[in-house]
Enzyme design. Sequence first.
Site, mmCIF file in Angstrom:
data_model
loop_
_atom_site.group_PDB
_atom_site.id
_atom_site.type_symbol
_atom_site.label_atom_id
_atom_site.label_comp_id
_atom_site.label_asym_id
_atom_site.label_seq_id
_atom_site.Cartn_x
_atom_site.Cartn_y
_atom_site.Cartn_z
ATOM 1 N N GLY A 13 0.789 -1.239 0.000
ATOM 2 C CA GLY A 13 0.000 0.000 0.000
ATOM 3 C C GLY A 13 0.813 1.276 0.000
ATOM 4 O O GLY A 13 0.310 2.333 0.391
ATOM 5 N N SER A 14 2.058 1.232 -0.511
ATOM 6 C CA SER A 14 2.830 2.489 -0.516
ATOM 7 C C SER A 14 2.267 3.489 -1.522
ATOM 8 O O SER A 14 2.288 4.699 -1.280
ATOM 9 C CB SER A 14 4.314 2.228 -0.775
ATOM 10 O OG SER A 14 4.539 1.853 -2.107
ATOM 11 N N LEU A 84 -3.279 -7.150 -7.562
ATOM 12 C CA LEU A 84 -2.547 -8.126 -8.370
ATOM 13 C C LEU A 84 -3.414 -9.269 -8.895
ATOM 14 O O LEU A 84 -2.897 -10.247 -9.421
ATOM 15 C CB LEU A 84 -1.350 -8.655 -7.574
ATOM 16 C CG LEU A 84 -0.379 -7.554 -7.092
ATOM 17 C CD1 LEU A 84 0.796 -8.165 -6.337
ATOM 18 C CD2 LEU A 84 0.122 -6.678 -8.233
ATOM 19 N N LEU A 86 -7.114 -10.495 -11.139
ATOM 20 C CA LEU A 86 -7.999 -10.040 -12.206
ATOM 21 C C LEU A 86 -9.226 -9.335 -11.604
ATOM 22 O O LEU A 86 -9.797 -9.810 -10.623
ATOM 23 C CB LEU A 86 -8.455 -11.263 -12.988
ATOM 24 C CG LEU A 86 -8.862 -11.043 -14.432
ATOM 25 C CD1 LEU A 86 -7.682 -10.482 -15.231
ATOM 26 C CD2 LEU A 86 -9.304 -12.373 -15.045
ATOM 27 N N ASN A 101 -4.840 1.791 -13.744
ATOM 28 C CA ASN A 101 -3.911 0.867 -13.080
ATOM 29 C C ASN A 101 -2.516 1.463 -13.158
ATOM 30 O O ASN A 101 -2.153 2.071 -14.165
ATOM 31 C CB ASN A 101 -3.921 -0.484 -13.811
ATOM 32 C CG ASN A 101 -2.923 -1.464 -13.223
ATOM 33 O OD1 ASN A 101 -2.885 -1.679 -12.009
ATOM 34 N ND2 ASN A 101 -2.095 -2.059 -14.079
ATOM 35 N N HIS A 103 1.445 0.468 -13.235
ATOM 36 C CA HIS A 103 2.291 -0.692 -13.553
ATOM 37 C C HIS A 103 3.756 -0.264 -13.439
ATOM 38 O O HIS A 103 4.125 0.813 -13.914
ATOM 39 C CB HIS A 103 1.979 -1.164 -14.981
ATOM 40 C CG HIS A 103 2.724 -2.400 -15.351
ATOM 41 N ND1 HIS A 103 2.339 -3.653 -14.936
ATOM 42 C CD2 HIS A 103 3.864 -2.577 -16.070
ATOM 43 C CE1 HIS A 103 3.200 -4.560 -15.393
ATOM 44 N NE2 HIS A 103 4.127 -3.924 -16.081
ATOM 45 N N ASP A 144 -2.906 -5.106 -18.653
ATOM 46 C CA ASP A 144 -1.873 -4.102 -18.966
ATOM 47 C C ASP A 144 -1.940 -3.577 -20.410
ATOM 48 O O ASP A 144 -0.916 -3.143 -20.953
ATOM 49 C CB ASP A 144 -0.453 -4.679 -18.718
ATOM 50 C CG ASP A 144 -0.233 -5.071 -17.278
ATOM 51 O OD1 ASP A 144 -0.832 -4.433 -16.390
ATOM 52 O OD2 ASP A 144 0.520 -6.018 -17.040
ATOM 53 N N GLU A 173 6.546 5.999 -9.230
ATOM 54 C CA GLU A 173 5.111 5.707 -9.103
ATOM 55 C C GLU A 173 4.451 6.675 -8.134
ATOM 56 O O GLU A 173 3.352 7.197 -8.385
ATOM 57 C CB GLU A 173 4.901 4.272 -8.605
ATOM 58 C CG GLU A 173 5.365 3.207 -9.574
ATOM 59 C CD GLU A 173 5.088 1.804 -9.041
ATOM 60 O OE1 GLU A 173 3.989 1.567 -8.524
ATOM 61 O OE2 GLU A 173 5.970 0.945 -9.132
#
Length: 201
Positions: A13-14, A84, A86, A101, A103, A144, A173
């Site tokens: 959860g960073s 992580l 579906l 999302n 990535h 992705d 990120e």
Amino acid sequence: MPLRLAVCVSGRGSNLVALLRALAGSALARVVLVLSNRADAPALERAREWGVKAVSLANPRDGAEWLRHLHGEQVELVVLAGYLKLVPAEVIAAYRDRMVNIHPALLPEFGGPGMYGHHVHEAVLRSGVGFSGATIHLVDEEYDRGAILAQARVPVLPGDTPDSLAARVLKAEHLLLPVVVLKAAEAGRPVPLPEPLELPA
Ligand code: GAR
């Protein structure tokens, strides 16, 4: 009225915390719900520390359960930040163009099924490319592959390990995600950033 966000998480959860920090006091957007496929995800604890409703899904493959929570909190934008598994197809359909999302590589390279966490960084190092980074994209039915909204590049350095590269990408990120979310809040929907963010080592 601030844009109402849900953040979906599977682990640490960073990115969630980076977003919560960036949005603290913002009138533009607010995290109203955190969803996880794992009851023991540390990210759920982080959410509760910030006073955000945190829910562990009883059955993460049950789209109706997702939608009950998302609609219950009148969520307008869904952010997958280290989710992580579906996402059920009916959730993707219900939030089409309103789900993003993050990535940990420069898509369209180094994405797809099984490409998450250290697997991504190992593949980047094996390939010998000189840059990696973070990508934020719209979520569709293919892993992705949705439209890319924003990227931040970082160098791959001699002697990098998957861990050292992961740490550099993670910093990118944490910078990129709030920028994209705030842009979405201003525009009322996720929009592409005009320029890639270029970050130093
Ligand atoms: C992040 O690096 C995110 O990009 C990655 O999982 C990590 C979660 O970290 N996501 C994927 O690999 C998705 N394919 P966090 O829980 O500390 O935010």
